[in-house]
Design a protein around this motif. Sequence first.
Motif, PDB file in Angstrom:
ATOM      1  N   MET A   1     -14.309 -10.944 -10.759  1.00  0.00           N
ATOM      2  CA  MET A   1     -13.934  -9.554 -10.557  1.00  0.00           C
ATOM      3  C   MET A   1     -14.052  -9.167  -9.071  1.00  0.00           C
ATOM      4  N   ASN A   2     -15.096  -9.680  -8.409  1.00  0.00           N
ATOM      5  CA  ASN A   2     -15.264  -9.357  -6.995  1.00  0.00           C
ATOM      6  C   ASN A   2     -14.123  -9.915  -6.152  1.00  0.00           C
ATOM      7  N   LEU A   3     -13.710 -11.139  -6.450  1.00  0.00           N
ATOM      8  CA  LEU A   3     -12.606 -11.742  -5.708  1.00  0.00           C
ATOM      9  C   LEU A   3     -11.324 -10.942  -5.913  1.00  0.00           C
ATOM     10  N   PHE A   4     -11.108 -10.462  -7.136  1.00  0.00           N
ATOM     11  CA  PHE A   4      -9.929  -9.647  -7.432  1.00  0.00           C
ATOM     12  C   PHE A   4      -9.957  -8.354  -6.610  1.00  0.00           C
ATOM     13  N   MET A   5     -11.121  -7.718  -6.520  1.00  0.00           N
ATOM     14  CA  MET A   5     -11.244  -6.482  -5.744  1.00  0.00           C
ATOM     15  C   MET A   5     -10.993  -6.739  -4.263  1.00  0.00           C
ATOM     16  N   ILE A   6     -11.465  -7.861  -3.764  1.00  0.00           N
ATOM     17  CA  ILE A   6     -11.279  -8.195  -2.360  1.00  0.00           C
ATOM     18  C   ILE A   6      -9.801  -8.426  -2.056  1.00  0.00           C
ATOM     19  N   ILE A   7      -9.142  -9.200  -2.907  1.00  0.00           N
ATOM     20  CA  ILE A   7      -7.718  -9.490  -2.698  1.00  0.00           C
ATOM     21  C   ILE A   7      -6.880  -8.223  -2.832  1.00  0.00           C
ATOM     22  N   LEU A   8      -7.138  -7.434  -3.869  1.00  0.00           N
ATOM     23  CA  LEU A   8      -6.381  -6.198  -4.083  1.00  0.00           C
ATOM     24  C   LEU A   8      -6.611  -5.223  -2.930  1.00  0.00           C
ATOM     25  N   GLY A   9      -7.846  -5.117  -2.465  1.00  0.00           N
ATOM     26  CA  GLY A   9      -8.147  -4.229  -1.340  1.00  0.00           C
ATOM     27  C   GLY A   9      -7.418  -4.643  -0.076  1.00  0.00           C
ATOM     28  N   ALA A  10      -7.378  -5.946   0.186  1.00  0.00           N
ATOM     29  CA  ALA A  10      -6.680  -6.441   1.379  1.00  0.00           C
ATOM     30  C   ALA A  10      -5.181  -6.176   1.287  1.00  0.00           C
ATOM     31  N   VAL A  11      -4.609  -6.421   0.118  1.00  0.00           N
ATOM     32  CA  VAL A  11      -3.166  -6.192  -0.071  1.00  0.00           C
ATOM     33  C   VAL A  11      -2.838  -4.709   0.089  1.00  0.00           C
ATOM     34  N   LEU A  12      -3.659  -3.840  -0.498  1.00  0.00           N
ATOM     35  CA  LEU A  12      -3.411  -2.403  -0.383  1.00  0.00           C
ATOM     36  C   LEU A  12      -3.572  -1.921   1.062  1.00  0.00           C
ATOM     37  N   ALA A  13      -4.538  -2.462   1.778  1.00  0.00           N
ATOM     38  CA  ALA A  13      -4.733  -2.070   3.175  1.00  0.00           C
ATOM     39  C   ALA A  13      -3.525  -2.459   4.032  1.00  0.00           C
ATOM     40  N   VAL A  14      -3.034  -3.662   3.835  1.00  0.00           N
ATOM     41  CA  VAL A  14      -1.866  -4.119   4.598  1.00  0.00           C
ATOM     42  C   VAL A  14      -0.621  -3.324   4.208  1.00  0.00           C
ATOM     43  N   ALA A  15      -0.419  -3.123   2.911  1.00  0.00           N
ATOM     44  CA  ALA A  15       0.748  -2.361   2.447  1.00  0.00           C
ATOM     45  C   ALA A  15       0.700  -0.931   2.986  1.00  0.00           C
ATOM     46  N   GLY A  16      -0.471  -0.325   2.948  1.00  0.00           N
ATOM     47  CA  GLY A  16      -0.607   1.036   3.469  1.00  0.00           C
ATOM     48  C   GLY A  16      -0.309   1.121   4.951  1.00  0.00           C
ATOM     49  N   ALA A  17      -0.751   0.127   5.705  1.00  0.00           N
ATOM     50  CA  ALA A  17      -0.470   0.110   7.141  1.00  0.00           C
ATOM     51  C   ALA A  17       1.029  -0.035   7.401  1.00  0.00           C
ATOM     52  N   ILE A  18       1.673  -0.914   6.640  1.00  0.00           N
ATOM     53  CA  ILE A  18       3.121  -1.101   6.793  1.00  0.00           C
ATOM     54  C   ILE A  18       3.863   0.177   6.424  1.00  0.00           C
ATOM     55  N   TRP A  19       3.470   0.808   5.318  1.00  0.00           N
ATOM     56  CA  TRP A  19       4.127   2.054   4.904  1.00  0.00           C
ATOM     57  C   TRP A  19       3.954   3.138   5.957  1.00  0.00           C
ATOM     58  N   THR A  20       2.786   3.196   6.560  1.00  0.00           N
ATOM     59  CA  THR A  20       2.536   4.187   7.613  1.00  0.00           C
ATOM     60  C   THR A  20       3.471   3.958   8.797  1.00  0.00           C
ATOM     61  N   LEU A  21       3.543   2.713   9.240  1.00  0.00           N
ATOM     62  CA  LEU A  21       4.410   2.401  10.383  1.00  0.00           C
ATOM     63  C   LEU A  21       5.875   2.645  10.068  1.00  0.00           C
ATOM     64  N   GLN A  22       6.293   2.351   8.848  1.00  0.00           N
ATOM     65  CA  GLN A  22       7.678   2.619   8.464  1.00  0.00           C
ATOM     66  C   GLN A  22       7.934   4.117   8.403  1.00  0.00           C
ATOM     67  N   GLY A  23       7.004   4.859   7.843  1.00  0.00           N
ATOM     68  CA  GLY A  23       7.171   6.309   7.753  1.00  0.00           C
ATOM     69  C   GLY A  23       7.228   6.978   9.110  1.00  0.00           C
ATOM     70  N   MET A  24       6.501   6.414  10.079  1.00  0.00           N
ATOM     71  CA  MET A  24       6.522   6.961  11.433  1.00  0.00           C
ATOM     72  C   MET A  24       7.726   6.478  12.234  1.00  0.00           C
ATOM     73  N   GLY A  25       8.503   5.552  11.675  1.00  0.00           N
ATOM     74  CA  GLY A  25       9.695   5.062  12.352  1.00  0.00           C
ATOM     75  C   GLY A  25       9.426   3.923  13.310  1.00  0.00           C
TER      76      GLY A  25
END
Length: 64
Positions: free
Chosen positions: A1-25
């Motif tokens: 379960m801990n490994l799943f949380m770590i992987i999911l957290g990393a994926v969400l952090a990267v996706a959120g950063a990409i979405w932010t940069l795309q939204g800002m143009g």
Amino acid sequence: MNLFMIILGAVLAVAGAIWTLQGMGVLPGSVMSGVTMWAVIGPIVALGGLALLWVGLARRRRSR
């Protein structure tokens, strides 16, 4: 379960950063580019991902 949380957290952090940069143009070439909604949703998702990553790492460290 801990490994799943770590992987999911990393994926969400990267996706959120990409979405932010795309939204800002900064990252053009997407339907999300220049759309303010993604510049708002992105940091929220990224912070949630970082929190999940932090909790997963803390639990993993505690269980050792």
